[in-house]
Design a protein around this motif. Structure first.
Motif, PDB file in Angstrom:
ATOM      1  N   VAL A 191      -3.306   4.807   8.916  1.00 36.96           N
ATOM      2  CA  VAL A 191      -4.232   5.157   7.833  1.00 36.96           C
ATOM      3  C   VAL A 191      -3.844   6.506   7.225  1.00 36.96           C
ATOM      4  CG1 VAL A 191      -6.622   5.777   7.324  1.00 36.96           C
ATOM      5  CG2 VAL A 191      -6.121   3.834   8.835  1.00 36.96           C
ATOM      6  N   LEU A 207      -9.618   5.586  -7.202  1.00 39.08           N
ATOM      7  CA  LEU A 207      -8.744   5.484  -6.033  1.00 39.08           C
ATOM      8  C   LEU A 207      -8.601   4.030  -5.550  1.00 39.08           C
ATOM      9  CD1 LEU A 207      -7.014   7.234  -4.131  1.00 39.08           C
ATOM     10  CD2 LEU A 207      -9.017   7.546  -2.676  1.00 39.08           C
ATOM     11  N   ASN A 265       0.814  -1.218   0.000  1.00 39.23           N
ATOM     12  CA  ASN A 265       0.000   0.000   0.000  1.00 39.23           C
ATOM     13  C   ASN A 265       0.847   1.267   0.000  1.00 39.23           C
ATOM     14  OD1 ASN A 265      -2.647  -0.900  -0.262  1.00 39.23           O
ATOM     15  ND2 ASN A 265      -2.799  -1.423   1.911  1.00 39.23           N
ATOM     16  N   LEU A 306       1.977   1.737  -3.580  1.00 39.35           N
ATOM     17  CA  LEU A 306       0.859   2.224  -4.400  1.00 39.35           C
ATOM     18  C   LEU A 306       0.557   3.694  -4.103  1.00 39.35           C
ATOM     19  CD1 LEU A 306      -1.528  -0.854  -4.212  1.00 39.35           C
ATOM     20  CD2 LEU A 306      -0.601   0.131  -6.317  1.00 39.35           C
ATOM     21  N   ASP A 318      -2.776   7.855   3.323  1.00 42.52           N
ATOM     22  CA  ASP A 318      -3.460   8.981   2.671  1.00 42.52           C
ATOM     23  C   ASP A 318      -2.460  10.048   2.251  1.00 42.52           C
ATOM     24  OD1 ASP A 318      -5.889   7.774   2.984  1.00 42.52           O
ATOM     25  OD2 ASP A 318      -6.736   9.248   4.355  1.00 42.52           O
ATOM     26  N   THR A 367      -9.946  10.536   2.007  1.00 41.18           N
ATOM     27  CA  THR A 367      -8.954  11.543   1.634  1.00 41.18           C
ATOM     28  C   THR A 367      -7.723  10.892   1.017  1.00 41.18           C
ATOM     29  OG1 THR A 367      -8.121  11.472   3.903  1.00 41.18           O
ATOM     30  CG2 THR A 367      -9.715  13.185   3.375  1.00 41.18           C
ATOM     31  N   GLY A 368      -7.782   9.589   0.815  1.00 42.18           N
ATOM     32  CA  GLY A 368      -6.655   8.874   0.223  1.00 42.18           C
ATOM     33  C   GLY A 368      -6.904   7.381   0.344  1.00 42.18           C
ATOM     34  N   PRO A 369      -5.938   6.574  -0.111  1.00 40.98           N
ATOM     35  CA  PRO A 369      -6.142   5.120  -0.125  1.00 40.98           C
ATOM     36  C   PRO A 369      -6.245   4.508   1.269  1.00 40.98           C
ATOM     37  CG  PRO A 369      -3.910   5.686  -0.855  1.00 40.98           C
ATOM     38  CD  PRO A 369      -4.659   6.973  -0.745  1.00 40.98           C
ATOM     39  N   GLY A 370      -5.605   5.115   2.268  1.00 46.12           N
ATOM     40  CA  GLY A 370      -5.698   4.577   3.629  1.00 46.12           C
ATOM     41  C   GLY A 370      -7.112   4.644   4.158  1.00 46.12           C
ATOM     42  N   SER A 371      -7.695   5.824   4.094  1.00 44.89           N
ATOM     43  CA  SER A 371      -9.063   5.968   4.604  1.00 44.89           C
ATOM     44  C   SER A 371     -10.064   5.245   3.704  1.00 44.89           C
ATOM     45  CB  SER A 371      -9.436   7.450   4.768  1.00 44.89           C
ATOM     46  OG  SER A 371      -9.144   8.188   3.612  1.00 44.89           O
ATOM     47  N   VAL A 410      -2.813 -10.016   1.187  1.00 47.48           N
ATOM     48  CA  VAL A 410      -4.212  -9.603   1.334  1.00 47.48           C
ATOM     49  C   VAL A 410      -5.000 -10.440   2.329  1.00 47.48           C
ATOM     50  CG1 VAL A 410      -4.201  -8.831  -1.062  1.00 47.48           C
ATOM     51  CG2 VAL A 410      -5.102 -11.101  -0.499  1.00 47.48           C
ATOM     52  N   THR A 439      -7.763   1.612  -7.206  1.00 46.34           N
ATOM     53  CA  THR A 439      -6.564   0.997  -7.800  1.00 46.34           C
ATOM     54  C   THR A 439      -5.301   1.318  -6.997  1.00 46.34           C
ATOM     55  OG1 THR A 439      -6.088   2.897  -9.232  1.00 46.34           O
ATOM     56  CG2 THR A 439      -7.577   1.229 -10.100  1.00 46.34           C
ATOM     57  N   LYS A 440      -5.420   2.209  -6.021  1.00 46.45           N
ATOM     58  CA  LYS A 440      -4.270   2.563  -5.192  1.00 46.45           C
ATOM     59  C   LYS A 440      -4.255   1.795  -3.875  1.00 46.45           C
ATOM     60  CE  LYS A 440      -2.513   5.473  -8.075  1.00 46.45           C
ATOM     61  NZ  LYS A 440      -1.284   5.042  -8.750  1.00 46.45           N
ATOM     62  N   ILE A 441      -5.115   0.794  -3.745  1.00 48.34           N
ATOM     63  CA  ILE A 441      -5.123  -0.082  -2.563  1.00 48.34           C
ATOM     64  C   ILE A 441      -4.836  -1.493  -3.037  1.00 48.34           C
ATOM     65  CG2 ILE A 441      -6.403  -0.847  -0.541  1.00 48.34           C
ATOM     66  CD1 ILE A 441      -8.424   1.338  -1.083  1.00 48.34           C
ATOM     67  N   THR A 442      -3.951  -2.178  -2.357  1.00 56.91           N
ATOM     68  CA  THR A 442      -3.679  -3.556  -2.730  1.00 56.91           C
ATOM     69  C   THR A 442      -4.832  -4.461  -2.304  1.00 56.91           C
ATOM     70  OG1 THR A 442      -1.983  -5.260  -2.764  1.00 56.91           O
ATOM     71  CG2 THR A 442      -2.455  -4.295  -0.621  1.00 56.91           C
ATOM     72  N   GLN A 462      -9.577   2.319   2.252  1.00 58.56           N
ATOM     73  CA  GLN A 462      -9.532   0.914   2.671  1.00 58.56           C
ATOM     74  C   GLN A 462     -10.405   0.697   3.913  1.00 58.56           C
ATOM     75  OE1 GLN A 462      -5.557  -0.473   3.688  1.00 58.56           O
ATOM     76  NE2 GLN A 462      -6.079  -2.556   3.107  1.00 58.56           N
TER      77      GLN A 462
END
Lengths: 264, 264, 264
Positions: free
Chosen positions: A242, C187, A33, A36, A246, C235-239, C27, C189-192, C241
């Motif tokens: 997290v 977005l 992650n 990415l 972001d 606000t990004g891939p972390g949040s 995963v 696609t930016k999370i595994t 997910q």
């Protein structure tokens, strides 16, 4: 200098390098992650029959020994051999160096395969240097931070690697000299795998940026600055983890330039 | 009693025990983060050549069989043997006990190596007791919760372990008696690895606190109370998982004392 | 149609199928959590001695080759054999198809064991079809999306599997025809592991819903719609997910019906 680092960050996003990671089970998800979020592409693979052909399609390789065992060590050697044959950079993360004889022996073998860069905390870098020095050339320093820099310089001279020492101040050591970055946040030490993510970013940057030292400084700065900014809106290690993903994705040029602190 | 538990929680933070986990792939990241958030330090390692020396530098050991296989079972035995030789506590998490004959056989072998504590849900504790009882001594109870307590008492008597039964009410069973905690939140059952995190905390607490029963109650209370508090600000299992790590780190004495519910 | 899909979603929650996943290390945590959030129950196990008996207690099986090696490939074959003997559905996720000869060989063997469904991105589905076609029957299309649909139709005809092609538009191909869903968010696609989670949901739905095509459309829609809705507050891939796990759990009928977009 900071503008140059930002240019490197945007270059990684544009070129989206494919990075193979042979890393530990604990951090695989975070590592993928983080890559990415920073605009790179992760591949995780370790099967012996595909190490040669997998490396051939990647632009860089991460070797992280965190949860090594006999099979995975062989995977590492096969992948490193392929990377070296293809002139691809590979980065060593010596997790737990000095903790067991097994780790130290594996690390010694990997060092002889000449990593492009090494990233670890001070105690890992010290253990790595100590185990691979002749007995007569002792480290002699009163400051443990100074000691780690000397260890890094030794590793750079003997094995040719750029060395990143992670800590409250991150120190990048190479033949070009020493760069110190004062970013990050103490709460980052309460999340597993922050260092492993930093190593993966290092691989992505070295894959794309010809000057290895600049690549190492840019990758290290990105990770630490993202952590520092994310910590401002975190209530604990869960939300920080997290928030870092972001921020790796949405960090702006202004945020990066205003936060990055390079020590003179 | 609650004040004593809080004292134990702060003691774990002060002493920061190093806990080795041989655990399942699914929860390794969470487990490491739960330990860090509670103030302990995680190590994950399973390579046979380093089990002896790795255990020597740790204060406790977690054995969680969730994704066991032949290699990892051998790692577990090597690490447990080392822990026993060094008089270090080790905690057994019998994930999936009763699901397959292979698990039951492995668990029987591990039980004979005398875990310091065991943590599982009611069905796992029941399966563990059933498989390791002589046929003539049947469990005879109308309530499945009562049945699990009897199973835990059997395991405590026969193998000497403190037993924690996780559920809507968590039950700690030892030679000192039975303690019941009514904390947590139903949403916690929608996140994988909550039990595994509880087991890891149990190891950290037993590493530091001489009274094993108190250690087990304190660790169990911390996990359940953190979950209960975090659930108040969660919109689903994703945010709850994040919130629990935050809360394990930032829980205050007042929050803990006001929320912990020990049943009479 | 959308009402029918929603009915399937609620049915999965009611029946809570037990899904065994032999999947990749990266995963596993997300996959287990996605299954739990959607109301199913995950089991991760790969030890050879328990593959037969573990499959016997599960309602479906996921085979995801992301981090395959020799031991795990054997685990996969043992579990698939058991699933086929017990008439349980099994779903293939051909991660990295076409990347290495080893993957393609393993996938060819798995295909002959007749997966109930296959899910991958367009390039994986294309690689899968190409490697398992006779040389004379070339794919001949100007559009890569059309090409992937033809590849999916080939796989459906030759091996009998429902095929889901993930992308900006998700395409479900079966003997019943073609369904296209336009949901999700870039977005994602930016999370595994988003695709891996989609595969796991596919297994849970096929375990419960007799019509495989409807099951595939419902599972695919749930994942994409949850992602699309969660992205609105990320606000990004972390949040994102975190938000997807929340939304898989708390999605309302109205949200689902208003967001799902089936292309004519």
């Amino acid at each position: 200098m900071k503008e140059l680092l930002w240019k490197h960050i945007t270059n990684v996003r544009k070129q989206a390098p494919l990075v193979q990671s042979i890393t530990n089970y604990v951090v695989m998800n975070n590592t993928a992650n983080a890559l990415l979020a920073a605009g790179a592409s992760p591949i995780m693979a370790h099967a012996h029959p595909e190490m040669q052909s997998m490396q051939a399609i990647c632009q860089a390789l991460v070797i992280n020994i965190g949860t090594l065992d006999e099979y995975w060590v062989e995977s590492m050697k096969l992948a490193v051999t392929a990377a070296n044959q293809n002139n691809k950079p590979w980065i060593l993360d010596p997790v737990g160096a000095g903790a067991t004889a097994y780790r130290d022996e594996v690390l010694s073998e990997l060092l002889t395969m000449k990593p492009t860069a090494i990233r670890g905390n001070a105690s890992e870098i010290l253990a790595l240097a100590k185990h691979n020095k002749t007995a007569t050339k002792g480290v002699d320093s009163t400051s443990s931070s100074l000691e780690a820099v000397e260890a890094a310089q030794f590793l750079n001279e003997k094995f040719g690697a750029v060395v990143v020492i992670s800590g409250a101040v991150d120190i990048i050591v190479s033949e070009a000299g020493i760069t110190q970055l004062k970013n990050g946040d103490p709460l980052m030490t309460k999340i597993t795998g922050m260092g492993c993510s930093a190593t993966a970013l290092l691989a992505a940057f070295i894959a794309v940026i010809p000057n290895r030292t600049e690549a190492a400084v840019a990758a290290t700065a990105l990770m630490a600055v993202a952590g520092e900014l994310a910590a401002q809106n975190s209530t604990g290690p869960g939300s920080l983890q997290v928030g870092i993903l972001d921020k790796l994705h949405n960090i702006s040029e202004t945020e990066f330039l205003n936060t990055t602190t390079i020590l003179a």
